[in-house]
Design an enzyme around this catalytic site. Sequence first.
Site, PDB file in Angstrom:
ATOM      1  CD  GLU A   1      -3.002  -0.105   2.437  1.00  0.00           C
ATOM      2  OE1 GLU A   1      -2.820   0.926   3.100  1.00  0.00           O
ATOM      3  OE2 GLU A   1      -3.731  -1.028   2.795  1.00  0.00           O
TER       4      GLU A   1
ATOM      5  CG  ASP B   1      -4.069   8.228   8.040  1.00  0.00           C
ATOM      6  OD1 ASP B   1      -3.921   7.010   8.222  1.00  0.00           O
ATOM      7  OD2 ASP B   1      -4.290   8.722   6.926  1.00  0.00           O
TER       8      ASP B   1
END
Lengths: 268, 404
Positions: A45, A56
């Site tokens: 990724e 995040d």
Amino acid sequence: MSAIKSVFSDSKSAFIPYISLGDPNYDLCVDWADALIRGGADILELGIPFSDPVADGPVIQKAFKRALANPFSMDTILETTEKIHSLHPHIPLVYLTYFNPIFHYGFEKFAEKAKIAGIQGMIIPDLPYDTPETDELFKSLKRRGVDLIHLVTPATPLNRMKAIRDFASGFIYYVTSYGVTGERKSISSDLEDRIKTTKEVFSLPVSAGFGISAPDQAKEISGYADGIIIGSAVQRIIEENGSNPTLCRRKLEEYAQSISGSLRGKNR
Amino acid sequence: MAKERSFTEKEGYFGDFGGRYSPEILTEALIELEETYNKLRKDKKFQKDLEFYRRNYIGRPSPLTYAEKLTKAWGGAKIWLKREDLNHTGAHKINNTIGQALIAKAMGKRRIIAETGAGQHGVATATVGALFEFETAIFMGEEDLRRQKLNAIRMQMLGAKVIGVSSGTATLKDATSEAMRDWALNVSNTHYIVGSVIGPHPFPTIVRDFQKVVGEESKKQFKKENDKLPDAVVACVGGGSNAMGMYYAFLNDKKVKLYGVEAGGRGTSPGEHSATMLFGKTGFLHGTKTLVIQDDGGQVVPAHSVSAGLDYPGVGPEHAHLHSTGRVKYETVSDQGALDAFMEVCRVEGIIPALETAHAFRFAKDLAKELGKKKDILICLSGRGDKDVAEVARLVGLSQGDLI
């Protein structure tokens, strides 16, 4: 079968590590990718840095901040991706990106260039399936054989999963816990059941992410998940060792080996 | 006459802007909020409760003041002020937090969180937290904590936990991101009281609906006083909640010119201003599609304003829509212009305005001259400036000696 899906036909759970492109610069992140793949990554990724990553936690926020200290351009992102792809063309690469940078670049152009650079899937945490842009992007990616990988969370009810099904391909990114990305010590006790339900609804491989960091956690979850996604723990190695590239490379490779090794031989 | 309002309730879009672009973990909470609100807005008991708190706690209706001295000083159109500064807690923000607290109660949430820039929304949230016995946490950028210390202390006195945010530019944008992260973690027991007409659907609609009382009252009061409508309405715009609340009642009154005033800051270069309408491009920030100040790579550029309440690099999606249709004209006023107007309004009219509102005053000064004596301008005085006095004194060079 898509390149991503074929990874999951193996008998072990796939190991899917994550790195933020550009951290600490666009040359060294190619080295990090190389080390993780050599250490046993099955899919990689690649995070496209964004100024406001609301999904995040602190580790990836800091990684983006370091990355954005370099001049950002989508063309540099694509060139870096191409370098990683040329080193390991058999390893599927997936972008994890917030929607604004690709919308700004123009997503038809982005889809085309990403495909050429070697990208086989995209995860966009702030683009839910039920927006006009998802519809358009999904069609654009589908034409090129690029998967649109959706997130499913503990808060996603069954009817919504069924609705997402029409727009999902490659694999499902199952968010193991509430909150944002980041390492956690404990894993929810009903995770196995939830992943089982998700697999039944989608008929796609289901990879678990958010909060996984240690080999024993990965091993446990691999008993029922088709893949293990690890971002913050990888990114922390880069945060702590990025200034010493040789050491950082070695640590990343060793970490990837330890996770990958823990996933071997699991029967699902 | 065709209605100006293009809000499609079902999808949460205003023309091309709006929608719900938030992480999947928040989607169900947003759907629950939308469904709850749709029921409550038609519920007589809810409306009665809201009315009760507006009248007996906020102190509504807020007065409409004819600013005789400013009118004379500026030598043009008559100046009228909608006095949101006279609300309990000192700004329009309490209109929204009372409403959202009642929604949170109806949803059975025990905890509320909020982001705040200048601190007025934080104070208003901490206030309803105390009033309705919620556990309360307020996210505030470290830079804003420095600029708005008084409000941070008020929040703590009201029982809220104030969490300093040091990520990014340590201002409102980052406080908003951090509040969204907290909500993602605690979504089952927490309601996020978004403070402006921003964020994913249904927030821009909910906040606008709780603020539209400002325009509705103004319209009624102005008509009663003057037997006509004002010729122009002026409000400052950061996220845009006081402005949206003020405009909404006037949107279909085409003869009423509507103006929004953004922070022109200290220059036109990126990072020097918060002029989203002038420099923003369509983008996605904090869960909504709107105009965003961003660079060539689609990265959000930090905004600047002398006023902590205006330095947000986005704007409410309904404003973006009203800008695209031309119904509202958006202008800018510089930091210096706002400081000048701040001092002038204090000394001429005896009112200390919020620095945010000072931008609207500075623009209205020129507009008054342009329109001439036969016209009327209504300014939304969105809040009082107690919170700004220390920072303004520092910036205009008022020493303690000057003050004695």
